[in-house]
Scaffold this motif. Structure first.
Motif, PDB file in Angstrom:
ATOM      1  N   ARG A  69      10.756   3.788   8.810  1.00 24.63           N
ATOM      2  CA  ARG A  69      10.127   3.189   7.635  1.00 24.63           C
ATOM      3  C   ARG A  69      11.251   2.594   6.810  1.00 24.63           C
ATOM      4  O   ARG A  69      12.423   2.667   7.186  1.00 24.63           O
ATOM      5  CB  ARG A  69       9.376   4.253   6.818  1.00 24.63           C
ATOM      6  CG  ARG A  69      10.265   5.450   6.479  1.00 24.63           C
ATOM      7  CD  ARG A  69       9.615   6.446   5.569  1.00 24.63           C
ATOM      8  NE  ARG A  69      10.419   7.650   5.397  1.00 24.63           N
ATOM      9  CZ  ARG A  69      11.488   7.757   4.610  1.00 24.63           C
ATOM     10  NH1 ARG A  69      11.911   6.709   3.897  1.00 24.63           N
ATOM     11  NH2 ARG A  69      12.158   8.882   4.530  1.00 24.63           N
TER      12      ARG A  69
ATOM     13  N   PHE B  92       3.200  -1.329   4.236  1.00 21.43           N
ATOM     14  CA  PHE B  92       3.173   0.090   3.889  1.00 21.43           C
ATOM     15  C   PHE B  92       4.589   0.569   3.592  1.00 21.43           C
ATOM     16  O   PHE B  92       5.567   0.069   4.158  1.00 21.43           O
ATOM     17  CB  PHE B  92       2.582   0.913   5.033  1.00 21.43           C
ATOM     18  CG  PHE B  92       1.101   0.727   5.232  1.00 21.43           C
ATOM     19  CD1 PHE B  92       0.198   1.442   4.475  1.00 21.43           C
ATOM     20  CD2 PHE B  92       0.620  -0.173   6.170  1.00 21.43           C
ATOM     21  CE1 PHE B  92      -1.163   1.285   4.655  1.00 21.43           C
ATOM     22  CE2 PHE B  92      -0.745  -0.347   6.368  1.00 21.43           C
ATOM     23  CZ  PHE B  92      -1.647   0.388   5.596  1.00 21.43           C
ATOM     24  N   ASP B  93       4.685   1.611   2.729  1.00 21.28           N
ATOM     25  CA  ASP B  93       6.013   2.062   2.319  1.00 21.28           C
ATOM     26  C   ASP B  93       6.479   3.343   2.995  1.00 21.28           C
ATOM     27  O   ASP B  93       7.676   3.575   3.109  1.00 21.28           O
ATOM     28  CB  ASP B  93       6.082   2.231   0.798  1.00 21.28           C
ATOM     29  CG  ASP B  93       5.101   3.267   0.252  1.00 21.28           C
ATOM     30  OD1 ASP B  93       4.287   3.792   1.029  1.00 21.28           O
ATOM     31  OD2 ASP B  93       5.155   3.545  -0.965  1.00 21.28           O
TER      32      ASP B  93
ATOM     33  N   TRP C 150      -7.599  -1.100  -1.895  1.00 27.88           N
ATOM     34  CA  TRP C 150      -6.762  -1.848  -0.966  1.00 27.88           C
ATOM     35  C   TRP C 150      -7.527  -2.272   0.274  1.00 27.88           C
ATOM     36  O   TRP C 150      -7.271  -3.357   0.819  1.00 27.88           O
ATOM     37  CB  TRP C 150      -5.510  -1.054  -0.606  1.00 27.88           C
ATOM     38  CG  TRP C 150      -5.703   0.151   0.266  1.00 27.88           C
ATOM     39  CD1 TRP C 150      -5.958   1.409  -0.141  1.00 27.88           C
ATOM     40  CD2 TRP C 150      -5.616   0.196   1.692  1.00 27.88           C
ATOM     41  NE1 TRP C 150      -6.040   2.264   0.935  1.00 27.88           N
ATOM     42  CE2 TRP C 150      -5.829   1.545   2.075  1.00 27.88           C
ATOM     43  CE3 TRP C 150      -5.376  -0.750   2.681  1.00 27.88           C
ATOM     44  CZ2 TRP C 150      -5.816   1.951   3.405  1.00 27.88           C
ATOM     45  CZ3 TRP C 150      -5.354  -0.349   4.008  1.00 27.88           C
ATOM     46  CH2 TRP C 150      -5.581   0.984   4.357  1.00 27.88           C
TER      47      TRP C 150
ATOM     48  N   VAL D 168       0.073   7.336   8.108  1.00 25.94           N
ATOM     49  CA  VAL D 168       0.117   5.915   7.819  1.00 25.94           C
ATOM     50  C   VAL D 168       0.250   5.100   9.102  1.00 25.94           C
ATOM     51  O   VAL D 168      -0.332   4.024   9.237  1.00 25.94           O
ATOM     52  CB  VAL D 168       1.263   5.587   6.836  1.00 25.94           C
ATOM     53  CG1 VAL D 168       1.391   4.082   6.631  1.00 25.94           C
ATOM     54  CG2 VAL D 168       1.013   6.278   5.496  1.00 25.94           C
TER      55      VAL D 168
ATOM     56  N   VAL E 211       0.842  -1.191   0.000  1.00 20.10           N
ATOM     57  CA  VAL E 211       0.000   0.000   0.000  1.00 20.10           C
ATOM     58  C   VAL E 211       0.881   1.245   0.000  1.00 20.10           C
ATOM     59  O   VAL E 211       1.667   1.466   0.928  1.00 20.10           O
ATOM     60  CB  VAL E 211      -0.948   0.020   1.210  1.00 20.10           C
ATOM     61  CG1 VAL E 211      -1.837   1.258   1.160  1.00 20.10           C
ATOM     62  CG2 VAL E 211      -1.797  -1.247   1.255  1.00 20.10           C
ATOM     63  N   SER E 212       0.734   2.067  -1.055  1.00 25.25           N
ATOM     64  CA  SER E 212       1.405   3.359  -1.147  1.00 25.25           C
ATOM     65  C   SER E 212       0.345   4.447  -1.153  1.00 25.25           C
ATOM     66  O   SER E 212      -0.388   4.585  -2.137  1.00 25.25           O
ATOM     67  CB  SER E 212       2.243   3.442  -2.430  1.00 25.25           C
ATOM     68  OG  SER E 212       3.329   2.538  -2.413  1.00 25.25           O
ATOM     69  N   LEU E 213       0.268   5.195  -0.066  1.00 17.83           N
ATOM     70  CA  LEU E 213      -0.747   6.240   0.052  1.00 17.83           C
ATOM     71  C   LEU E 213      -0.241   7.603  -0.400  1.00 17.83           C
ATOM     72  O   LEU E 213      -0.991   8.570  -0.431  1.00 17.83           O
ATOM     73  CB  LEU E 213      -1.258   6.303   1.493  1.00 17.83           C
ATOM     74  CG  LEU E 213      -1.946   5.014   1.964  1.00 17.83           C
ATOM     75  CD1 LEU E 213      -2.365   5.135   3.424  1.00 17.83           C
ATOM     76  CD2 LEU E 213      -3.140   4.668   1.090  1.00 17.83           C
TER      77      LEU E 213
ATOM     78  N   ALA F 201      -1.915   1.846  10.148  1.00 17.92           N
ATOM     79  CA  ALA F 201      -1.305   0.542  10.435  1.00 17.92           C
ATOM     80  C   ALA F 201      -1.670   0.062  11.832  1.00 17.92           C
ATOM     81  O   ALA F 201      -1.954  -1.132  12.047  1.00 17.92           O
ATOM     82  CB  ALA F 201       0.212   0.640  10.284  1.00 17.92           C
TER      83      ALA F 201
ATOM     84  N   GLY G 269       4.428  -1.815   9.318  1.00 15.68           N
ATOM     85  CA  GLY G 269       4.158  -0.382   9.323  1.00 15.68           C
ATOM     86  C   GLY G 269       4.308   0.174  10.725  1.00 15.68           C
ATOM     87  O   GLY G 269       4.493  -0.582  11.688  1.00 15.68           O
TER      88      GLY G 269
END
Length: 436
Positions: free
Chosen positions: A284, A65-66, A53, A76, A9-11, A80, A92
């Motif tokens: 991260r 998560f990235d 997602w 994020v 998941v990239s928000l 998470a 995350g």
């Protein structure tokens, strides 16, 4: 390990295409969500994409998560944390670990509360107050923007003048150019020494061994000159819980356990013969750090993240030597200029003279089998190498790079030199690589 389902998941901007591709190559099901419209084609043709997602959460065995950012704000970690509370297995952060990166003053407070020495620093939300502070306390300082604008890497500045006059001039310029977007900044005394990041994977309760030491090369040009880019390449090695680790990440292990943090975290430091001085957290994955770490993984990458998300004492077997990763870039990186990117770089073909060993995707897509540049940033690939010595790893990375052809591409040709010429000997002589 039997086939598992991984949801990436990239928000904000998508940053984990290569890791997602690696897990797919290991035989697992992968879906990748990217929120950014301008970067949405990154990793197309390498992994399957999803538009929903949250609808895929029950499908996923593990969610990864990235970044810590959602649009122009952090968030994020809160997402998470909520998903873990619902029973999902998530790599995350948490709201407080996000804050380590967003609020540098808070990060220094956490370190000090756990017995870690920090460099003299002050946080300001007013440019005139910062200028007055330097005038009253003349010394060389580092300017570190706070909040989302800190991702504009060119704004970070390491002062050169002993009286701080260059910092005063730059703060005045920032007030005019960035006063409406920079919500604050930290002034940190400049300290001389070796810059090194201490990095570990945390499984919610403890750090996984071995841990990682990496050396970032942030300036655009060889010789460490030019504008700051965030990162042009990384060299690294893996080690046990040595003196350097125990002086930094080891001291906040219990705090991270109380938070329930899961994922990669590092502290960038300046080290000299007197002490270790933490500069900043990255709570991260680091980029391209995670890609170079992938080069070192000898155990299953998928099994590692599956177990990490569950606190299952994940196995991590890594290459025992050194690794080097080089970012391959295109105009206008590190700046943003849509017309220049469209004219010189958009959809540029990536051609290989030989195999693709050690070539990792960043802002890349695959169309009918042809690799092409994707997104808008101009960061196309990361090319890695490894070896028993840093010179061996460096030679392999640049040999692989010689097989890559992209019109107008550029990269630094000195990643790893710093370790060989100065940093390795100094860290050994100061005793930081030995037992705590």
């Amino acid at each position: 390990m039997d086939s598992r389902n991984f949801l990436f998941v990239s928000l904000a901007d998508p940053l984990l295409g290569d890791l997602a591709w690696q897990l797919r190559e290991e035989g697992h099901e992968v879906r990748y969500y990217t929120a950014s419209e301008t970067e949405a084609d990154i990793a197309d043709g390498f992994v399957d994409k999803t538009d929903d997602w949250r609808g895929d959460l029950d499908w996923a065995d593990t969610v990864i998560f990235d970044d810590i950012w959602v649009d122009d704000d952090i968030g994020v970690g809160a997402i998470a944390e909520d998903l873990r509370a619902e029973g999902h297995h998530v790599v995350g952060g948490t709201p407080n670990t996000d804050r380590l990166e967003d609020d540098r003053g808070y990060a220094m407070d956490v370190l000090e509360e756990h017995g870690v020495n920090t460099i003299e620093h002050r946080v300001f939300d007013d440019f005139d107050e910062g200028i007055a502070w330097v005038e009253a306390n003349p010394a060389p300082y580092v300017i570190k923007p706070l909040g989302e604008v800190q991702n504009v890497k060119q704004l970070l500045y390491v002062g050169q003048d002993e009286d701080g006059s260059d910092v005063i001039d730059l703060l005045a310029a920032y007030k005019e150019a960035w006063g409406d977007r920079m919500k604050g900044f930290q002034l940190q005394r400049r300290v001389e020494g070796v810059e090194v990041a201490v990095c570990g994977f945390f499984d919610g309760e403890r750090f996984v061994e071995p841990v990682n030491l990496n050396f970032e090369h942030k300036k655009l040009f060889p010789g460490n000159i030019g504008p700051s880019t965030g990162e042009m390449g990384t060299s690294m090695l893996w080690t046990g819980r040595n003196r350097l680790f125990e002086a930094t990440l080891g001291k906040v292990e219990s705090w991270l356990a109380d938070e329930g943090y899961v994922g990669s975290i590092d502290i960038n430091c300046i080290v000299n013969g007197d002490d270790v001085f933490p500069l900043e957290f990255t709570p991260r994955f680091g980029y391209p750090t995670i890609v170079v770490q992938e080069e070192a993984f000898e155990s299953s990458t998928a099994a590692f993240f599956h177990d990490l998300a569950r606190g299952n004492d994940p196995d991590l077997s890594v290459h025992r030597g050194y690794q080097v990763g080089v970012r391959v870039c295109l105009p206008p990186f590190p700046f943003t200029d849509e017309a220049t990117f469209r004219r010189n770089s958009r959809n540029a073909a990536i051609v290989f003279e030989g195999d693709r060993e050690g070539v990792h995707i960043e802002d890349t897509k695959r169309v009918d089998g042809q690799w092409r540049v994707a997104g808008t940033s101009g960061i196309a690939l990361v090319v890695t190498g490894k070896g028993e010595t840093m010179r061996d790893a460096q030679a392999q990375a640049y040999d692989r790079l010689d097989r890559v052809i992209i019109p107008n591409m550029y990269y630094r040709d000195d990643i790893g030199d710093r370790w060989v010429e100065t940093d390795g000997d100094r860290l050994q002589a100061w005793g930081y690589l030995g037992p705590a």
